[in-house]
Enzyme design. Structure first.
Site, short mmCIF file in Angstrom:
data_model
loop_
_atom_site.label_atom_id
_atom_site.label_comp_id
_atom_site.label_asym_id
_atom_site.label_seq_id
_atom_site.Cartn_x
_atom_site.Cartn_y
_atom_site.Cartn_z
NE ARG A 51 16.24 -1.65 0.09
CZ ARG A 51 15.67 -0.63 0.74
NH1 ARG A 51 16.21 0.58 0.69
NH2 ARG A 51 14.57 -0.79 1.44
CE1 TYR B 31 13.81 -1.35 9.69
CE2 TYR B 31 11.48 -1.39 10.23
CZ TYR B 31 12.71 -0.77 10.28
OH TYR B 31 12.83 0.42 10.93
NE ARG C 281 15.53 8.50 5.47
CZ ARG C 281 14.89 7.82 6.39
NH1 ARG C 281 13.74 8.25 6.85
NH2 ARG C 281 15.38 6.69 6.86
NE ARG D 110 -1.76 1.17 3.97
CZ ARG D 110 -1.17 2.11 4.70
NH1 ARG D 110 0.00 1.91 5.26
NH2 ARG D 110 -1.75 3.27 4.90
NE ARG E 71 -1.96 9.46 7.83
CZ ARG E 71 -0.96 9.80 8.60
NH1 ARG E 71 -0.74 11.07 8.90
NH2 ARG E 71 -0.17 8.87 9.10
CD GLU F 187 18.63 7.36 5.32
OE1 GLU F 187 18.54 7.89 6.44
OE2 GLU F 187 17.75 6.64 4.85
CG ASP G 210 9.58 0.17 13.27
OD1 ASP G 210 10.63 0.67 12.80
OD2 ASP G 210 8.45 0.41 12.81
P1 FDA Z 1 20.54 -4.68 16.15
O1 FDA Z 1 21.06 -4.70 14.77
O2 FDA Z 1 20.24 -3.37 16.75
O3 FDA Z 1 21.59 -5.42 17.10
C1 FDA Z 1 22.29 -6.57 16.71
C2 FDA Z 1 23.63 -6.54 17.36
O4 FDA Z 1 24.30 -7.78 17.14
C3 FDA Z 1 24.56 -5.46 16.80
O5 FDA Z 1 25.00 -4.60 17.82
C4 FDA Z 1 25.71 -6.25 16.18
O6 FDA Z 1 26.96 -5.60 16.31
C5 FDA Z 1 25.67 -7.54 16.99
N1 FDA Z 1 26.30 -8.67 16.29
C6 FDA Z 1 26.07 -9.10 15.03
N2 FDA Z 1 26.88 -10.12 14.73
C7 FDA Z 1 27.64 -10.36 15.81
C8 FDA Z 1 28.69 -11.29 16.10
N3 FDA Z 1 29.10 -12.16 15.20
N4 FDA Z 1 29.27 -11.24 17.33
C9 FDA Z 1 28.87 -10.33 18.24
N5 FDA Z 1 27.89 -9.42 18.02
C10 FDA Z 1 27.28 -9.44 16.82
N6 FDA Z 1 13.12 1.37 14.53
C11 FDA Z 1 12.14 2.19 15.03
O7 FDA Z 1 11.36 1.77 15.85
N7 FDA Z 1 12.09 3.51 14.63
C12 FDA Z 1 12.96 4.04 13.73
O8 FDA Z 1 12.86 5.22 13.40
C13 FDA Z 1 13.97 3.18 13.20
N8 FDA Z 1 14.86 3.66 12.30
C14 FDA Z 1 15.76 2.80 11.73
C15 FDA Z 1 16.64 3.29 10.78
C16 FDA Z 1 17.55 2.43 10.18
C17 FDA Z 1 18.48 2.95 9.13
C18 FDA Z 1 17.58 1.06 10.54
C19 FDA Z 1 18.51 0.09 9.87
C20 FDA Z 1 16.74 0.59 11.52
C21 FDA Z 1 15.82 1.46 12.12
N9 FDA Z 1 14.97 1.01 13.11
C22 FDA Z 1 14.01 1.84 13.63
C23 FDA Z 1 15.01 -0.42 13.56
C24 FDA Z 1 15.88 -0.64 14.78
O9 FDA Z 1 17.22 -0.30 14.49
C25 FDA Z 1 15.73 -2.13 15.14
O10 FDA Z 1 14.46 -2.36 15.62
C26 FDA Z 1 16.68 -2.59 16.18
O11 FDA Z 1 17.98 -2.35 15.74
C27 FDA Z 1 16.49 -4.06 16.38
O12 FDA Z 1 17.34 -4.51 17.36
P2 FDA Z 1 18.10 -5.89 17.24
O13 FDA Z 1 18.64 -6.14 18.58
O14 FDA Z 1 17.25 -6.91 16.61
O15 FDA Z 1 19.26 -5.63 16.16
#
Ligand code: FDA
Length: 380
Positions: free
Chosen positions: A255, A359, A286, A172, A176, A311, A361
């Site tokens: 990506r 993905y 952006r 979608r 609005r 970005e 949040d």
């Molecule tokens: P996350 O990626 O944060 O943590 C994983 C960790 O594992 C990392 O610190 C990494 O270093 C570690 N790791 C990986 N491999 C490893 C290894 N081999 N050994 C040791 N450590 C390792 N959400 C939202 O609610 N509002 C928003 O505005 C945004 N905006 C946004 C922008 C962008 C560009 C992105 C990419 C994402 C967002 N998000 C978001 C999403 C948000 O970043 C996401 O919900 C959290 O990062 C999820 O947390 P996780 O713990 O799953 O992963």
């Protein structure tokens, strides 16, 4: 150690915090030099302005359990997210709303008249039979709005011409038929009052939690590694699922984003936190201006300087930060194969956005960690 958590993002820290509170000794490792995963932020050195290191993070949720949980560690400001878009030298409000439509077409339409106009413009294609992203987008919002706000913006995100993108990438497009231009529809939203890092540090601040940074789970020269620990202690793994299995079923595609940060000698660069650039002739998607995320800090932030971040989006290689799952047909079958392999791993629990190739949040990552804690790890 009763539990090893690989990754100190919101998923890993939520598990660690819950387990520590239940009396378990938890070790959290992260290969980065800081905790918090992608939500990590720090104050830019010259200006003191809080910068979200891995892209702008806005907290929002309608999940009461998550909202109650996160408020144990931080209060939230009353920041309300709004996004604007510069198209053909004019600024429009997003998501596309009645103001956007009336400005775009130079009219003063009522909600019903606007709905009728967009329905007529969308008649060129049918959503059900659309063969690519362009046909589906036009079928959803009509060609003029699609071309202006979605076609090139999405093409820049995917580095692919709009006609070559799959119809699957959209279900979608938000339109609005009123003047509401709040970006999120959730019950609660805001930014952590003292910043993301203070929030994250409070989650990890427990005598039962031992955090070890700069430790890669696959580095066998360090003691806390996969080979030494799988089967010896319960593990919650939040790194990339394909990496865990040494890419046995192929690489899942992502990506990534490149950020170009700049300190400008101007008090206010764009008057708002996020400005989209949907036109094809602008290379970035952006610009963020971080001081606008915290208007309540105006007395501490400089009045003659600002920090902006352009970005850019592109496909990730193995060495880049994986940000958004591409989710192609190959990726989906690869993921199913990895899920089968997961079943053979004794007491390893895969979670978070990298561990599930999804993905998420922040509120979703936290919510799903709370579920894993209850359903898989014996928590309350
Ligand atoms: P996350 O990626 O944060 O943590 C994983 C960790 O594992 C990392 O610190 C990494 O270093 C570690 N790791 C990986 N491999 C490893 C290894 N081999 N050994 C040791 N450590 C390792 N959400 C939202 O609610 N509002 C928003 O505005 C945004 N905006 C946004 C922008 C962008 C560009 C992105 C990419 C994402 C967002 N998000 C978001 C999403 C948000 O970043 C996401 O919900 C959290 O990062 C999820 O947390 P996780 O713990 O799953 O992963």
């Amino acid at each position: 150690m009763d539990l090893l958590v690989v990754g100190s993002g919101f998923f890993g820290l939520t598990i660690a915090e819950r387990a520590a509170n239940a009396g378990r000794k938890v070790t959290v490792i992260d290969r980065r030099h800081h905790i918090g995963g992608n939500a990590y932020s720090e104050n830019e050195a010259e200006t003191g302005i809080e910068v979200h290191r891995y892209g702008a993070h806005l907290f929002h949720t309608s999940n009461a359990t998550v909202w109650e949980y996160v408020n144990r560690f931080t209060t939230f400001t009353n920041y309300v997210h709004r996004v604007y878009s510069t198209h053909n030298d004019q600024v429009f409000a997003l998501p596309v709303n009645l103001h956007t439509i009336n400005q775009f077409f130079g009219k003063a339409l009522t909600p019903d008249a606007a709905r009728a106009l967009i329905k007529e413009q969308a008649g060129e294609y049918d959503v059900a039979t659309a063969r690519n992203f362009v046909e589906k987008g036009v079928a959803l919002v009509g060609r003029p709005l699609f071309d202006a706000f979605f076609a090139h913006y999405t093409a820049k995100q995917w580095q692919t011409e709009p006609e070559k993108l799959s119809a699957d990438i959209i279900s979608r497009l938000p339109v609005r038929y009123n003047y509401d231009n709040r970006y999120f529809n959730d019950t609660w939203e805001g930014l952590p009052t003292d910043g993301y890092t203070a929030w994250i540090e409070r989650m990890a601040d427990h005598p039962n939690i031992d955090v070890q940074l700069n430790v890669d789970f696959f580095d066998e020269s360090q003691p806390l590694n996969k080979k030494a620990l799988v089967g010896q202690v319960p593990i919650v793994y939040t790194g990339p699922v394909d990496r865990y299995f040494d890419y046995a079923e192929g690489e899942l595609s992502w990506r990534t984003l490149d950020f170009e940060e700049e300190v400008l000698e101007v008090g206010d660069f764009q008057g708002t936190s996020v400005m989209n650039y949907p036109d094809a002739d602008v290379p970035y998607t952006r610009i963020h201006e971080f001081k606008h995320f915290h208007p309540e800090r105006k007395d501490t932030y400089p009045t003659d300087k600002t920090v902006i971040m352009r970005e850019y989006s592109r496909f990730a290689t193995r060495d880049d930060e994986p940000y958004y799952p591409v989710n192609s047909t190959d990726d989906r079958s690869g993921l199913l194969a990895y899920r089968e392999l997961q079943k053979g791993e004794k007491d390893v629990h895969f979670g978070g956005r990298l561990g599930t190739y999804q993905y998420l949040d922040m509120h979703m990552a936290i919510g799903s960690a709370l579920s894993m804690w209850r359903n898989e790890l014996g928590g309350e």
